[in-house]
Scaffold this active site. Structure first.
Site, PDB file in Angstrom:
ATOM      1  N   SER A 117      39.645  33.061  29.893  1.00 29.73           N
ATOM      2  CA  SER A 117      39.343  34.471  29.697  1.00 29.73           C
ATOM      3  C   SER A 117      38.334  34.934  30.752  1.00 29.73           C
ATOM      4  O   SER A 117      38.536  34.693  31.949  1.00 29.73           O
ATOM      5  CB  SER A 117      38.822  34.688  28.272  1.00 29.73           C
ATOM      6  OG  SER A 117      38.742  36.072  27.954  1.00 29.73           O
ATOM      7  N   ASP A 134      49.985  37.057  25.131  1.00 30.52           N
ATOM      8  CA  ASP A 134      48.628  37.564  25.308  1.00 30.52           C
ATOM      9  C   ASP A 134      48.712  39.063  25.594  1.00 30.52           C
ATOM     10  O   ASP A 134      49.299  39.479  26.592  1.00 30.52           O
ATOM     11  CB  ASP A 134      47.963  36.823  26.476  1.00 30.52           C
ATOM     12  CG  ASP A 134      46.475  37.099  26.605  1.00 30.52           C
ATOM     13  OD1 ASP A 134      46.001  38.117  26.067  1.00 30.52           O
ATOM     14  OD2 ASP A 134      45.788  36.304  27.263  1.00 30.52           O
ATOM     15  N   HIS A 187      45.949  35.660  22.957  1.00 26.06           N
ATOM     16  CA  HIS A 187      44.857  35.347  23.881  1.00 26.06           C
ATOM     17  C   HIS A 187      43.991  34.185  23.392  1.00 26.06           C
ATOM     18  O   HIS A 187      43.485  33.399  24.188  1.00 26.06           O
ATOM     19  CB  HIS A 187      43.993  36.593  24.092  1.00 26.06           C
ATOM     20  CG  HIS A 187      42.884  36.402  25.071  1.00 26.06           C
ATOM     21  ND1 HIS A 187      43.105  36.277  26.429  1.00 26.06           N
ATOM     22  CD2 HIS A 187      41.536  36.296  24.902  1.00 26.06           C
ATOM     23  CE1 HIS A 187      41.946  36.112  27.048  1.00 26.06           C
ATOM     24  NE2 HIS A 187      40.979  36.115  26.157  1.00 26.06           N
TER      25      HIS A 187
END
Length: 372
Positions: A152, A308, A341
């Site tokens: 991330s 995601d 995610h």
């Protein structure tokens, strides 16, 4: 010596830089502190160091240790015999500049006023975070990092490391991230930032308590929504015959997590870090994508989560294609998960498999996971 600085009661370390850090947006920060944690030991030639970069809302405590037995945010991934094996590697995680978990940020004391910076904290970039980390890595005497692993927002730092310090990185794994801030991501963060700033209790950054900030709670809810995908939300909260029960359950879940988050995180830090994410673009100081990515000497793996909705597969694919165009030795993993995610946090068995193979002392060309 494996660590530098002063050790805290929780087992973390504080590294203090005695020189000012020039900031990419102008000005400088002086008297910088970086909180970091380590697992394992450096070998004789200091060639076994792995830098793990954390995401937006967590800090340096990746995993439990003898010094701090509390479970960390990637507890199943780091430790003796685990995917990132602390019996073999010296693992480092540094709390990012701008955070509220000990490193210099808005909650820190401004030496010029002897009061917390709050909203007067200077605008920082992801590059500033990396440049501050380089000072710590140098202080540890580490010339080359065996690997950098980032997920991330953490992968944003990892990619900048590979471009700006190519001689100091052997291999990099980038999961669920991008090489620049995309309009949809900036729009999402802008809504969150506005929710915080429009809250009267924010008081231009001089609020009494994070827990009073309903706008901050709303920002967290929007962020939380993007960490999973609709299929996972529906699977989890769409199993009741009673619609009122169903609606109440998801509402309570969002409320609970927002309340929990604002008790541990600082709103001004959230603004500082998300603003840094908005200006992120590893190519902005270069004439082309190829010029930027051609600087990379490390072997790179890009992990894309197919469902995601925060950092979409398109962003991973464009990153991978830019690496290929620049003749970087790179590989692509397409990960399929209902967790969206957050898959890198939840599906540690599968991600652990990727990382074990990534870290094996092989010629990188033998990496078995498929390319795009």
């Amino acid at each position: 010596m494996s660590n530098v600085g002063v050790q805290n009661n929780d087992g973390s370390w504080i590294y203090s830089s005695d020189t000012c850090l020039p900031l990419e947006k102008g000005g400088e920060l002086c008297g910088i502190d970086l909180v970091y944690e380590t697992w394992g030991s450096l070998n004789a030639d200091k060639s076994n160091a792995i830098l793990v970069h954390h995401a937006l809302s967590v800090g340096a405590h990746v995993a439990e240790s003898e010094r701090n037995p509390e479970k960390g945010w990637w507890n199943d991934m780091v430790g003796p015999g685990k995917a990132i094996d602390s019996d073999k590697y010296f693992v480092i995680c540094i709390n990012n500049l701008g955070s509220c978990f000990g490193s210099t940020g808005p909650t820190s004391i401004n030496p010029e006023t002897s009061k917390p910076y709050n909203a007067t904290f200077p605008e920082i970039t992801i590059g500033d975070m990396v440049n501050s980390q380089k000072r710590l890595i140098d202080a540890l005497g580490i010339k080359t990092l065996y690997a950098i692993v980032g997920n991330s927002m953490g992968a944003m730092l990892s990619l900048i490391w590979a471009i700006e310090y190519p001689e100091n990185v052997d291999r990099v794994m980038l999961s669920c991230s991008s090489y620049k801030a995309y309009p949809a991501n900036i729009a999402n963060r802008n809504i969150q930032q506005s929710a915080i700033r429009l809250d009267p209790a924010w008081n231009q950054g001089d609020y009494e308590s994070n827990e009073q900030l309903e706008g901050f709670k709303l920002a967290r809810k929007l962020g939380l929504y993007t960490y999973r995908n609709s299929a996972e939300w529906n699977r989890r909260f769409n199993s009741h015959d009673d619609k009122d029960t169903e609606d109440g359950e998801i509402t309570r879940y969002m409320d609970y997590n927002a309340e929990k988050f604002v008790k541990i995180f600082d709103a001004n830090s959230y603004l500082a870090i998300t603003t840094a994410m908005d200006s992120y673009d590893v190519t902005q100081n270069y004439t082309s994508n190829k010029e930027a990515f051609s600087k990379i000497k490390a072997n790179v793996v890009v992990v894309s989560e197919q469902y995601d909705i925060l950092f979409t597969p398109q962003q991973q694919e464009e990153l991978f294609m830019a690496l290929q165009e620049a003749d970087v030795n790179c590989h692509f993993i397409s990960h399929h998960s209902q967790f969206g995610h957050d898959a890198f946090l939840v599906e540690t068995n599968r991600f652990g498999g990727y990382i074990r193979e990534f870290l094996q002392d092989l010629h990188f060309e033998e990496f078995k996971i498929h390319s795009l």
